[in-house]
Design an enzyme around this catalytic site. Structure first.
Site, PDB file in Angstrom:
ATOM      1  N   GLY A  17      19.188  21.050   0.542  1.00  0.00           N
ATOM      2  CA  GLY A  17      19.480  22.389   0.042  1.00  0.00           C
ATOM      3  C   GLY A  17      18.725  22.680  -1.235  1.00  0.00           C
ATOM      4  O   GLY A  17      19.264  23.221  -2.197  1.00  0.00           O
ATOM      5  N   TYR A 156      34.700  27.002   4.993  1.00  0.00           N
ATOM      6  CA  TYR A 156      34.055  26.432   3.809  1.00  0.00           C
ATOM      7  C   TYR A 156      35.035  25.533   3.051  1.00  0.00           C
ATOM      8  O   TYR A 156      34.714  24.394   2.687  1.00  0.00           O
ATOM      9  CB  TYR A 156      33.547  27.554   2.915  1.00  0.00           C
ATOM     10  N   ALA A 159      35.718  22.359   5.043  1.00  0.00           N
ATOM     11  CA  ALA A 159      34.578  21.441   5.014  1.00  0.00           C
ATOM     12  C   ALA A 159      34.448  20.754   3.662  1.00  0.00           C
ATOM     13  O   ALA A 159      34.178  19.544   3.586  1.00  0.00           O
ATOM     14  CB  ALA A 159      33.295  22.190   5.353  1.00  0.00           C
TER      15      ALA A 159
END
Length: 250
Positions: A17, A156, A159
């Site tokens: 990322g 989100y 996770a």
């Protein structure tokens, strides 16, 4: 902010990322500290821009949710001399869903990016980290994974909570081999994504809930990342470092 000088001149660091936000900040900081940096991201244009001008940095196009893509990237890193630090930074979400509004495809996409990607990249990196004298796994979680006191998108939050559990599992499994595994859990940080998913009014209301009265800055998160990657943090493992301006105090 104090000027802390790190020396990573004998270290190789892979950052997922890495094309924007915290990841791009980490690429620049580790590069400035002398590390060999592998910048992994699916966005080729932005990823190449992130490594431009950073000595010792190489961009690798990687989809962290795809095993073949991940395997190819870490095989390349291995062929170039190995790895000392893995930063699992890839993640995020794009819309503020509720339990009733989130669909199957969105759930799978967000969980795969934020949790499966950590699993795949860590699994691929572990054989390389075993050959390091100071193997480190650093994974970005979130305040959303620690508490439901503040609204977040359900996949989100789920996770990022899973990331914290996986961080501890890896810490226990790998401790005997000298590899540490830690997580960082920020609250809202001033990145491009914040401006995409939250309106100016939402950003203002969020800042008001932070005791220090402001959002975090990218370099404040990267500073914690670099400490956890350093030799000085060699006796810290299985921990979650909260960087949230006092918004959540466990």
């Amino acid at each position: 902010m104090a000027d802390v000088t790190w020396d990573f001149s004998r270290r190789a660091v892979a950052i997922t990322g890495s094309a924007a936000g915290i990841g791009a900040g980490a690429v620049a900081a580790f590069g400035a500290a002398g590390a060999t940096v592998y910048a992994l991201d699916v966005d080729e244009e932005a990823g190449r821009a992130a490594v431009a001008g950073v000595d010792g940095a190489e961009f690798l196009r990687v989809d962290v949710t795809d095993r073949r893509s991940v395997t190819a990237a870490f095989d390349h890193v291995d062929s170039r001399g190995g790895l000392d630090v893995l930063v699992n930074n890839a993640g995020g979400f794009w819309e503020q869903h509720t339990m009733e509004s989130v669909g199957d495809d969105e759930w799978d996409r967000i969980v795969d990016l934020n949790l499966k990607g950590v699993f795949l990249c860590s699994q691929a990196a572990i054989p390389l980290l075993r050959r390091s004298t100071a193997g480190r796994i650093i994974t970005m979680s979130s305040l959303a994974g620690q508490t439901a006191a503040y609204r977040s998108s359900p996949p989100y939050a789920a996770a990022k909570a899973g990331v914290l559990a996986l961080t501890r599992v890896m810490a226990l499994e790998l401790a005997g081999e000298g590899i540490t595994s830690n997580a960082i859990a920020p609250t809202a940080v001033l990145t491009e994504r914040i401006h995409t998913v939250r309106s100016p009014e939402e950003r203002s209301r969020t800042a008001e809930t932070i005791p220090l009265g402001r959002y975090g800055e990218i370099d404040e998160i990267v500073a914690v990342m670099m400490f956890l990657a350093s030799e000085e943090a060699g006796f810290i493992t299985g921990e979650t470092v909260s960087v949230n301006g006092g918004r959540f105090m466990a």
